[in-house]
Design a protein around this motif. Structure first.
Motif, mmCIF file in Angstrom:
data_model
loop_
_atom_site.group_PDB
_atom_site.id
_atom_site.type_symbol
_atom_site.label_atom_id
_atom_site.label_comp_id
_atom_site.label_asym_id
_atom_site.label_seq_id
_atom_site.Cartn_x
_atom_site.Cartn_y
_atom_site.Cartn_z
ATOM 1 N N VAL A 1 0.955 -1.182 -0.111
ATOM 2 C CA VAL A 1 -0.269 -0.231 0.041
ATOM 3 C C VAL A 1 0.906 0.679 -0.240
ATOM 4 N N GLU A 2 0.781 2.196 -0.776
ATOM 5 C CA GLU A 2 0.965 3.669 -0.829
ATOM 6 C C GLU A 2 0.470 4.719 0.839
ATOM 7 N N VAL A 3 1.453 5.171 0.968
ATOM 8 C CA VAL A 3 1.615 5.706 2.259
ATOM 9 C C VAL A 3 1.958 6.937 1.860
ATOM 10 N N PRO A 4 1.439 8.401 1.684
ATOM 11 C CA PRO A 4 2.407 9.716 1.193
ATOM 12 C C PRO A 4 1.522 9.822 2.357
ATOM 13 N N GLY A 5 2.445 10.989 3.004
ATOM 14 C CA GLY A 5 3.292 11.755 4.015
ATOM 15 C C GLY A 5 3.663 10.968 5.103
ATOM 16 N N VAL A 6 4.367 9.784 4.679
ATOM 17 C CA VAL A 6 5.238 8.983 5.845
ATOM 18 C C VAL A 6 6.356 8.701 5.198
ATOM 19 N N PRO A 7 7.727 9.491 5.214
ATOM 20 C CA PRO A 7 8.582 8.874 4.846
ATOM 21 C C PRO A 7 9.498 7.521 5.416
ATOM 22 N N LEU B 1 6.703 6.665 2.363
ATOM 23 C CA LEU B 1 6.621 4.779 1.966
ATOM 24 C C LEU B 1 5.698 4.441 1.047
ATOM 25 N N ASN B 2 6.261 3.612 -0.280
ATOM 26 C CA ASN B 2 5.349 2.755 -0.982
ATOM 27 C C ASN B 2 5.501 3.567 -2.430
#
Ligand SMILES: Nc1ncnc2c1ncn2[C@@H]1O[C@H](COP(=O)(O)OP(=O)(O)OP(=O)(O)O)[C@@H](O)[C@H]1O
Ligand SMILES: [Mg+2]
Lengths: 357, 255
Positions: B92-98, B142-143
């Motif tokens: 899963v792509e998790v924008p906002g989390v490096p 992340l991803n």
């Protein structure tokens, strides 16, 4: 501040070029700020040229900061020079970046001299043709009220990138206007913000695209929690004559609490045929599959949410160019995330090895 | 017989309006390597997610025991901390989390893995090298925007970092080029070597299994485990497909 200090109201400042119906109440903010009479004092003022630089929070704030700040600071980067050492812009600062030069300008709120409950910065930048200007702006104090007004004008082929981090407690009112006056001038703006508890964020972004073939790329993203109130006004103004220009604005907000007030007012003004203006927004909570992915790796719901806040501080610390700003960001991280995580942020980024922290 | 790490008994599960898994019995011993095969849509990924504790699926009957504890009603994060790891078929792509902030946070949650930030950075750097990844990915979200193959490597990186007792690898090998495939195979080998972790490998290809010693093979068709056998069952499937299992009577073939 002492009880004797006078206070004045800066009424309805930080306004966008085009106003909306007033009932939305997103057009402006009214701030109560300290006011000291400096009658009779003689100050160094910026060269007249800077009067033409439009600042994000508007003329009232400009006048107020000018009247309150001690001497204005003027910095000039000579033509063709690549200045490695960042320029620290405080109080009332004007920076002239001459043709072909490159410079980094750091804006960090420093408390106004006698009134520690309000910090203010007025920064005006003139970027001549073929310049590269990096602007880093940090508001991360644990103090009460922050007023930042910034204006930039960009000549032909100028490359401007601005990174803003609004992480402070209390009220943050920040306005930025960038005028892409020259042909092929370009702006990349990234704004990251955090609002929690009873914080108030009032942000005004204005891009004036006057030159031909200019580019503006504006990205705001933030996290809102608790009873935070945020208003963002973002305007892309494609002025007559700016043919071939493109402006895009995109905001994504993560809302972690039902008590948050989140207002966004995006506007694209267009007085030219051959241009492209884009606006996008995503407002939401964390998607269930994202939460699940994080939980599958051992984080509780609360920890997953906290990770988004930690991420803001990680990013700000990586970007922080001076020990002073790192120190401020870190103190704020400690208040928000706790001392353990804050120390871990520093250590993890290898900053513990940098002696000056 | 090895100490039983995972024991799924009589499990029926599905979404709110659709039963997917029927009467699943599956046991994986500590340190064992199991393979789960089956046609598209059989329910393999669903089983992985149900074992991990995804609330998108409801367990109507049956139980899941892990490491001696009934975890059927436990939240996913508890199961993860207990030592179950699911490598996603589609991370899963998790924008906002490096990625860096994320990896550090999930590691620090585990007392047995706590280490100084400096050591951690060194460790992540080593693993990135081992997996043939550029370390600039650490500051990326992340991803987000990673290629399919890169995402699978990020899953591998987490596997190596977290050293779970049981790793469910849901098609970690699919969509990888030859080089990436051998990198991932070596990663799985390293995981086995380092912590003697158990594996449940869901795959459509035998390539990934070449470097592994398979203890047991399971076949799933239409939400049921219809066959179980030794490693040789894989070659059988490779040669003859799943048709032989698609009749209820076929249960137990390959034994
Ligand atoms: N969340 C869901 N909502 C609705 N249907 C679902 C859901 N999850 C799985 N399914 C359905 O359940 C069945 C099994 O899906 P699953 O993904 O487990 O298959 P699979 O064996 O992993 O297949 P593949 O080999 O293609 O990955 C499919 O018909 C799928 O559409
Ligand atoms: Mg699947």
């Amino acid at each position: 501040m002492s009880v004797n200090d006078e206070r004045i109201a800066l009424e309805r400042v930080n306004t966008p070029p085009a106003q909306t119906w007033n009932y939305l109440r997103t057009n402006d903010i009214t701030l109560t700020v300290p006011a000291h009479s400096r009658k009779g004092d003689v100050f160094f003022a910026l060269p007249r040229l800077f009067e033409q630089v439009e600042c994000g929070m508007g003329p009232k704030v400009t006048e107020w900061v000018e009247s309150q700040a001690a001497d204005a600071h003027y910095v000039e980067v000579r033509a063709g020079v690549q200045r490695a050492e960042p320029i620290i812009a405080e109080d009332d600062t004007g920076v002239m970046v001459r043709a072909g030069a490159e410079a980094t300008i750091v804006i960090g709120a420093s408390p106004t001299e006698e009134a520690l409950d309000t910090s203010a910065s007025l920064v005006r930048i003139i970027a001549e043709r073929d310049t590269t200007v990096h602007v880093l702006e940090f508001v991360a104090e644990n103090a009460d009220q922050h007023v930042h007004s910034v204006g930039i004008t960009a000549g032909a082929n100028a490359r401007i990138d601005v990174r803003q981090f609004f992480l402070a407690a209390g009220t943050t009112a920040a306005g930025l206007t960038v005028a892409l006056d020259g042909d092929h001038a370009r702006l990349d703006l990234s704004c990251r913000y955090l609002g929690r508890e009873h914080d108030v964020l009032d942000i005004n972004h204005v891009v004036r695209q006057r030159g031909r073939q200019t580019r503006a790329n504006v990205r705001e993203s933030g996290v809102l929690d608790g009873h935070a109130r945020k208003a963002l006004r973002a305007t892309i103004d494609l002025i007559h004559g700016s043919s071939g220009s493109e402006g895009a604005e995109l905001e994504s907000v993560l809302v972690l609490s039902d008590d948050v007030t989140n207002k966004t007012m995006p506007v694209i003004l267009c007085d030219e045929d051959d241009v492209a203006g884009n606006h996008g927004a995503s407002i939401g909570s964390i998607a269930p599959e994202q939460i699940q992915y994080l939980r599958d790796r051992g984080l509780s719901l609360e920890e997953a949410e906290a990770l988004y806040q930690r991420a803001l501080f990680d990013e700000a610390l990586i970007a922080a160019p001076t020990a002073g700003i790192r120190h401020t960001v870190l103190a704020r991280a400690t208040a928000v995330l706790g001392a353990d995580v804050a120390n871990d942020l520093v250590a993890g980024l290898g900053l513990d090895e940098a002696k000056e922290v | 017989m090895q100490h039983q790490l995972l024991r799924v008994q009589g499990l029926c599960a599905g979404t709110e309006d659709k039963p997917i898994l029927h009467n699943i019995d599956l046991t994986v011993g500590a340190g064992e390597t199991h393979v789960l095969m089956g046609p598209n849509g059989a329910g393999k990924s669903t089983l992985g997610h149900v074992i991990m504790g995804d609330p998108a699926y409801m367990v109507s009957t049956g139980s899941i025991e892990f490491d001696g504890t009934d975890v059927t009603d436990e939240a996913a994060d508890k199961r993860s901390l207990a030592g179950i790891f699911l490598s996603y078929q589609a991370p899963v792509e998790v924008p906002g989390v490096p990625l860096y902030s994320y990896l550090r946070t999930i590691t620090q949650k585990r007392p047995e893995l706590k280490m100084t930030a400096r050591k951690f950075r060194a460790r992540v750097g080593e693993m990135a090298e081992q997996l043939d990844m550029d370390s600039s990915f650490l500051t990326r979200e992340l991803n987000v925007g990673f290629s399919g193959g890169e995402k699978k490597k990020i899953e591998m990186l987490q596997l190596l970092l977290l050293k779970p007792k049981l790793a469910i690898m849901d098609e970690t090998d699919s969509g990888l080029d030859v080089d990436a495939l051998s990198v991932v195979s070596r990663g799985i080998e390293a995981y086995r070597a380092e912590c003697d972790g158990a594996l449940l490998v869901i795959t459509h290809n035998t390539r990934i299994l070449e470097r592994l010693t398979v203890d047991r093979t399971h076949v799933m068709v239409q939400g049921r485990l219809v066959a179980e056998g030794p490693a040789s069952l894989i070659d059988d499937i490779d040669a003859h497909g799943f048709e032989q299992f698609e009749h209820p009577q076929a249960n137990g073939s390959g034994e």
